[in-house]
Motif scaffolding. Sequence first.
Motif, PDB file in Angstrom:
ATOM      1  N   LYS A 195     -15.723 -20.371   2.806  1.00 11.21           N
ATOM      2  CA  LYS A 195     -15.879 -21.823   2.931  1.00 11.21           C
ATOM      3  C   LYS A 195     -17.344 -22.223   2.799  1.00 11.21           C
ATOM      4  O   LYS A 195     -17.669 -23.209   2.125  1.00 11.21           O
ATOM      5  N   TYR A 250       0.905  -1.149   0.000  1.00 10.64           N
ATOM      6  CA  TYR A 250       0.000   0.000   0.000  1.00 10.64           C
ATOM      7  C   TYR A 250       0.953   1.209   0.000  1.00 10.64           C
ATOM      8  O   TYR A 250       1.295   1.724   1.059  1.00 10.64           O
ATOM      9  N   ARG A 265      -0.691 -12.322  13.238  1.00 11.87           N
ATOM     10  CA  ARG A 265      -1.685 -13.385  13.441  1.00 11.87           C
ATOM     11  C   ARG A 265      -1.186 -14.694  12.838  1.00 11.87           C
ATOM     12  O   ARG A 265      -0.603 -14.688  11.757  1.00 11.87           O
ATOM     13  N   ILE A 278     -12.922 -15.458   5.722  1.00 16.93           N
ATOM     14  CA  ILE A 278     -12.469 -16.842   5.849  1.00 16.93           C
ATOM     15  C   ILE A 278     -13.662 -17.802   5.889  1.00 16.93           C
ATOM     16  O   ILE A 278     -13.743 -18.753   5.108  1.00 16.93           O
ATOM     17  N   ILE A 291      -4.857 -16.434  -0.138  1.00 16.05           N
ATOM     18  CA  ILE A 291      -4.299 -15.457   0.797  1.00 16.05           C
ATOM     19  C   ILE A 291      -4.672 -14.088   0.239  1.00 16.05           C
ATOM     20  O   ILE A 291      -4.211 -13.711  -0.838  1.00 16.05           O
ATOM     21  N   TYR A 344      -7.594 -11.756  14.752  1.00 11.50           N
ATOM     22  CA  TYR A 344      -8.213 -11.441  13.462  1.00 11.50           C
ATOM     23  C   TYR A 344      -9.335 -10.430  13.694  1.00 11.50           C
ATOM     24  O   TYR A 344     -10.010 -10.460  14.727  1.00 11.50           O
ATOM     25  N   SER A 345      -9.534  -9.544  12.714  1.00 12.84           N
ATOM     26  CA  SER A 345     -10.709  -8.677  12.787  1.00 12.84           C
ATOM     27  C   SER A 345     -11.921  -9.504  12.365  1.00 12.84           C
ATOM     28  O   SER A 345     -11.799 -10.527  11.676  1.00 12.84           O
ATOM     29  N   SER A 378      -5.353  -9.798   0.671  1.00 13.09           N
ATOM     30  CA  SER A 378      -5.193  -8.514   1.362  1.00 13.09           C
ATOM     31  C   SER A 378      -6.176  -7.550   0.724  1.00 13.09           C
ATOM     32  O   SER A 378      -6.162  -7.374  -0.498  1.00 13.09           O
ATOM     33  N   THR A 379      -7.025  -6.922   1.551  1.00 12.42           N
ATOM     34  CA  THR A 379      -8.045  -6.048   0.980  1.00 12.42           C
ATOM     35  C   THR A 379      -7.662  -4.581   1.081  1.00 12.42           C
ATOM     36  O   THR A 379      -6.877  -4.170   1.945  1.00 12.42           O
ATOM     37  N   GLU A 421     -12.073 -10.007   8.688  1.00 11.52           N
ATOM     38  CA  GLU A 421     -11.207 -11.086   8.215  1.00 11.52           C
ATOM     39  C   GLU A 421     -11.864 -12.444   8.493  1.00 11.52           C
ATOM     40  O   GLU A 421     -11.831 -13.359   7.644  1.00 11.52           O
ATOM     41  N   GLN A 453      -5.914 -22.905  -1.988  1.00  9.44           N
ATOM     42  CA  GLN A 453      -5.541 -21.960  -0.942  1.00  9.44           C
ATOM     43  C   GLN A 453      -5.721 -20.533  -1.440  1.00  9.44           C
ATOM     44  O   GLN A 453      -5.449 -20.227  -2.609  1.00  9.44           O
ATOM     45  N   ARG A 462      -0.557  -6.310  14.044  1.00  6.53           N
ATOM     46  CA  ARG A 462      -1.554  -7.242  13.483  1.00  6.53           C
ATOM     47  C   ARG A 462      -0.936  -8.616  13.196  1.00  6.53           C
ATOM     48  O   ARG A 462      -1.318  -9.273  12.218  1.00  6.53           O
ATOM     49  N   ILE A 488     -10.752 -25.725   1.112  1.00  2.00           N
ATOM     50  CA  ILE A 488      -9.946 -24.614   0.617  1.00  2.00           C
ATOM     51  C   ILE A 488      -9.428 -23.849   1.835  1.00  2.00           C
ATOM     52  O   ILE A 488     -10.211 -23.446   2.688  1.00  2.00           O
ATOM     53  N   LYS A 489      -8.119 -23.664   1.908  1.00  4.98           N
ATOM     54  CA  LYS A 489      -7.539 -22.865   2.987  1.00  4.98           C
ATOM     55  C   LYS A 489      -7.679 -21.381   2.642  1.00  4.98           C
ATOM     56  O   LYS A 489      -7.420 -20.985   1.500  1.00  4.98           O
ATOM     57  N   VAL A 490      -8.057 -20.579   3.629  1.00  7.78           N
ATOM     58  CA  VAL A 490      -8.248 -19.145   3.398  1.00  7.78           C
ATOM     59  C   VAL A 490      -7.640 -18.361   4.552  1.00  7.78           C
ATOM     60  O   VAL A 490      -7.887 -18.694   5.725  1.00  7.78           O
ATOM     61  N   THR A 491      -6.870 -17.319   4.239  1.00  6.46           N
ATOM     62  CA  THR A 491      -6.508 -16.353   5.268  1.00  6.46           C
ATOM     63  C   THR A 491      -6.602 -14.950   4.671  1.00  6.46           C
ATOM     64  O   THR A 491      -6.543 -14.791   3.435  1.00  6.46           O
ATOM     65  N   ALA A 492      -6.801 -13.938   5.539  1.00  4.54           N
ATOM     66  CA  ALA A 492      -7.127 -12.596   5.052  1.00  4.54           C
ATOM     67  C   ALA A 492      -6.556 -11.524   5.964  1.00  4.54           C
ATOM     68  O   ALA A 492      -6.467 -11.709   7.179  1.00  4.54           O
ATOM     69  N   THR A 493      -6.165 -10.398   5.351  1.00  5.42           N
ATOM     70  CA  THR A 493      -5.821  -9.172   6.071  1.00  5.42           C
ATOM     71  C   THR A 493      -6.666  -8.062   5.467  1.00  5.42           C
ATOM     72  O   THR A 493      -6.582  -7.816   4.254  1.00  5.42           O
ATOM     73  N   GLU A 505      -4.754 -22.140   9.275  1.00  2.00           N
ATOM     74  CA  GLU A 505      -4.772 -23.446   8.608  1.00  2.00           C
ATOM     75  C   GLU A 505      -3.402 -23.887   8.109  1.00  2.00           C
ATOM     76  O   GLU A 505      -3.290 -24.948   7.503  1.00  2.00           O
TER      77      GLU A 505
END
Lengths: 350, 350
Positions: free
Chosen positions: B227, A156, A311, B223, B152, B215-216, B154-155, B219, B150, A309, B239-244, A315
């Motif tokens: 699913k 960013y 974390r 996740i 990953i 996690y927020s 970022s928003t 987020e 999988q 942040r 499906i593995k999912v992670t997020a920021t 998984e």
Amino acid sequence: MSEGYTVAILGATGAVGTRMIQQLAASTIPVAKLKLLASQRSAGKTLTFKGQPVTVEEAKPESFDGVDIVLASAGGSVSKKFLPEAVKRGAVCVDNTSAFRMEPDVPLVVPEVNENVLPRHHGIIANPNCSTIMMMVALEPIRQAVGLKQIIVSTYQAASGAGQSALNELYSEAQDYLDHKDMQAEIFPTKGEPKHYPLAFNLLPQIDVLEDNYYSHEEWKMIHETKKIMLDDMDAPDIKVTATCVRVPVPISHGESIWIDTGDPDATVDELRAAIEAAPGVVLQDDPAHQVYPQPINATGKRETFVGRIRADLENPGAFNLWAVSDNLLKGAAWNTVQIAERLVAQKLV
Amino acid sequence: MSEGYTVAILGATGAVGTRMIQQLAASTIPVAKLKLLASQRSAGKTLTFKGQPVTVEEAKPESFDGVDIVLASAGGSVSKKFLPEAVKRGAVCVDNTSAFRMEPDVPLVVPEVNENVLPRHHGIIANPNCSTIMMMVALEPIRQAVGLKQIIVSTYQAASGAGQSALNELYSEAQDYLDHKDMQAEIFPTKGEPKHYPLAFNLLPQIDVLEDNYYSHEEWKMIHETKKIMLDDMDAPDIKVTATCVRVPVPISHGESIWIDTGDPDATVDELRAAIEAAPGVVLQDDPAHQVYPQPINATGKRETFVGRIRADLENPGAFNLWAVSDNLLKGAAWNTVQIAERLVAQKLV
């Protein structure tokens, strides 16, 4: 050199150059004489160093006669033209441009990570790309404490990374938008490119040119500079890196959302936090219960990289997400350059 | 129902509610009567539907007498209070809040992905979170064509995701910043939280509350909703999912930097591009040679999700980076809700 060094700043009038003057004044380097060099257009301007006026001179090969240390941030072509002349005259140059970064005999240095490669210099030391430097400062403590196998980063990036005129464009676009006028885009995403788009209230997923494999050159830099910094002369296994670089409507300080695989399935958030708390140049800002996390408005004007942040990837044991913010003009440019010069002086390499 | 449906919009005066009115007017749903419902504070206002004035009424349980379809976007607590009353009276409700999303007997639907679960509804169908919907539209064609193991993400999320008053705050903060005044933060990052920070010219890595695992809640939604949408009633492996999730100073349209592992080491950028080009609801904007890629200013006001910057991860065969942008108030909210109602009508489920 008991009376101090003669230092030249090449590109002294830019967003980074003016900050180099401030960072040099606040550094441990004994400066006997400061020369401010720029293009003919800026020659004659007067800037201030430690309260004293210094007149900007036009950069010429003979400007480097008697100079001990050059700090350069006037663009890649200017560095390519003048730094070999400065080296010929006995100066050691710290270059903030991308001109020499990937040359095999040019150390690419983030002092917190690989100060040990400085003695290998042949007159030029390169400062990495802004988005690479802050990621290295954030991740090196983790690499040392628990390991580092893979990096997936989304940036960013602030407008000032493209220079002072780009930052001015962000502000004028924002005012036009708020006044319901059309925004005038002439610089972003990248000055030399044929098309220009507004950055204010928008997102531009292009920083530098887009290359044949569809990566932008900024993304290429993050991938290849990371490997050169973290793997060169270090007892480290290979690290996989991929990057997506996005310009955001923020004036100063880049943010990075970083996913890492440490390779240690037992690694914990507490271990990562402890590693960052103990490391130089990086500050842990990670208190979710009190809404504490890094933000550009708080990082601007500071030399450190801020990390929060943190974390665990729920998984993938051993994998983590984190968020880093750092002033792209200071640690990303002016401060890292001056810091390298400080370490050259401390190591008696100049 | 040859004369059309009686439709009620709950939360009709908000940023999403007003867009629901527009999207409903432009939909294939035959509307015999439209009821606009809101809080007592907004009752008596007049809005326009297909050129005709409609007076906003205060929402009460009996407001839903005779209503066939409810489109709800007035907040989770309002949906929890009124939607069971509407169902009792025979209505089918499409809920844009998070109130019922994770209930096992409530379908969570992105029509391009899992319209097939609509027949299982018991009166309430949930609209997913804005940042989840656009990611599903972007990734479902890839999942079908080459696979998906999988994610990953970022928003880069727009201010309007927090509502009209939050959007107004971004603008007033931006003007204050340009006028060199202090910015007044009262809403961001999240209205109910104790601390508030400016969003203008800044980045806030908190959307919704921060939870016990750091996690927020935003987020968490990305996740778990992913699913539920991709794996429920589908012959798909896990499906593995992670997020920021990060809030950026953009008014409308979210960006997402998405890394995926397809699980197919032979998958190519061309295959991914072809899959997206052939899929509904998603538009390929990926021409690096001509600087073509998704941008919020171009996506705003459109129903589609835009995808570009598709690149192979150079060190992980089968993995890719991509960049998606979509109007969070339309596909992320109002349009997906109306689209679900369209599909309910088409499937004769209302």
